[in-house]
Design a protein around this motif. Structure first.
Motif, short mmCIF file in Angstrom:
data_model
loop_
_atom_site.label_atom_id
_atom_site.label_comp_id
_atom_site.label_asym_id
_atom_site.label_seq_id
_atom_site.Cartn_x
_atom_site.Cartn_y
_atom_site.Cartn_z
N VAL A 1 34.87 45.51 38.21
CA VAL A 1 34.73 44.30 37.39
C VAL A 1 35.32 44.52 36.00
CG1 VAL A 1 33.04 42.78 36.25
CG2 VAL A 1 32.81 43.31 38.68
N LYS A 2 35.10 45.71 35.45
CA LYS A 2 35.69 46.03 34.15
C LYS A 2 37.21 45.94 34.22
CE LYS A 2 36.25 50.32 33.16
NZ LYS A 2 37.69 50.57 33.19
N THR B 1 42.41 43.00 33.25
CA THR B 1 43.60 42.36 33.80
C THR B 1 43.61 40.86 33.49
OG1 THR B 1 43.62 44.01 35.56
CG2 THR B 1 44.99 42.07 35.88
N LEU B 2 42.45 40.22 33.61
CA LEU B 2 42.37 38.79 33.27
C LEU B 2 42.72 38.54 31.81
CD1 LEU B 2 39.20 37.63 35.21
CD2 LEU B 2 41.52 36.72 35.47
N LEU C 1 46.53 33.68 37.47
CA LEU C 1 46.40 34.32 38.77
C LEU C 1 45.03 33.94 39.33
CD1 LEU C 1 47.91 37.84 37.99
CD2 LEU C 1 49.06 35.87 39.00
N PRO C 2 44.95 32.79 40.01
CA PRO C 2 43.66 32.28 40.46
C PRO C 2 42.92 33.20 41.42
CG PRO C 2 45.44 30.84 41.19
CD PRO C 2 46.05 31.89 40.33
N HIS D 1 37.12 38.24 40.36
CA HIS D 1 36.25 38.60 39.24
C HIS D 1 34.92 37.88 39.33
CE1 HIS D 1 35.01 38.66 34.91
NE2 HIS D 1 35.33 39.94 35.10
N SER D 2 34.96 36.60 39.60
CA SER D 2 33.74 35.80 39.73
C SER D 2 32.86 36.29 40.89
CB SER D 2 34.12 34.33 39.92
OG SER D 2 32.98 33.54 40.09
N LEU D 3 33.48 36.54 42.02
CA LEU D 3 32.71 37.01 43.18
C LEU D 3 32.09 38.38 42.93
CD1 LEU D 3 35.03 35.83 46.09
CD2 LEU D 3 32.73 34.98 45.56
N TYR D 4 32.83 39.25 42.29
CA TYR D 4 32.28 40.58 42.01
C TYR D 4 31.20 40.54 40.94
CZ TYR D 4 34.95 43.22 45.36
OH TYR D 4 35.43 43.72 46.55
#
Length: 115
Positions: free
Chosen positions: A62-63, A68-69, A79-80, A86-89
């Motif tokens: 996640v970090k 990257t985001l 980059l959807p 990220h959201s799922l993790y």
């Protein structure tokens, strides 16, 4: 690339389970075709066996996804799939699996789908 590959693997496992299929048989069937991936090879048995031991911990993943985001934002690119991963993790972390391996994504998807 691993993030969205893991999403596909875990989603297919939830789908197979909810469809009443034998998940291991399903995975063996798709492994021989275009759906093959190294993630399927390395993680399918671990996931079906409930082994969430980390090769790489969710909290670190996640970090890295967050870094990257932020870089994508700086570069003004979208980059959807990365945002989705990220959201799922983050959901995985909210379930208490931050120190589990990235395959613990299955836990969040199972929770979302009442499994």
């Amino acid at each position: 690339a691993i993030a969205t590959t893991m999403i596909g693997l875990c989603e297919s496992m939830v789908y197979a389970s909810k469809a009443g299929l034998n998940v291991k048989d399903f995975l063996n069937a798709i492994a021989g075709g275009a759906a093959y991936s190294k993630s399927l090879e390395l993680y399918a048995d671990r996931i079906t066996g409930g082994d969430m031991a980390p090769g790489f911990m969710v909290e670190h993943f996640v970090k890295d996804l967050g870094i990257t985001l932020r870089e994508c934002e700086r570069m003004k690119i979208s980059l959807p799939g990365l945002s989705l991963a990220h959201s799922l993790y983050l959901s995985v972390i909210s379930l208490g699996h931050e120190r589990s391996g990235t395959q613990a994504l299955i836990r969040a998807l199972e929770t979302m789908n009442g499994s």
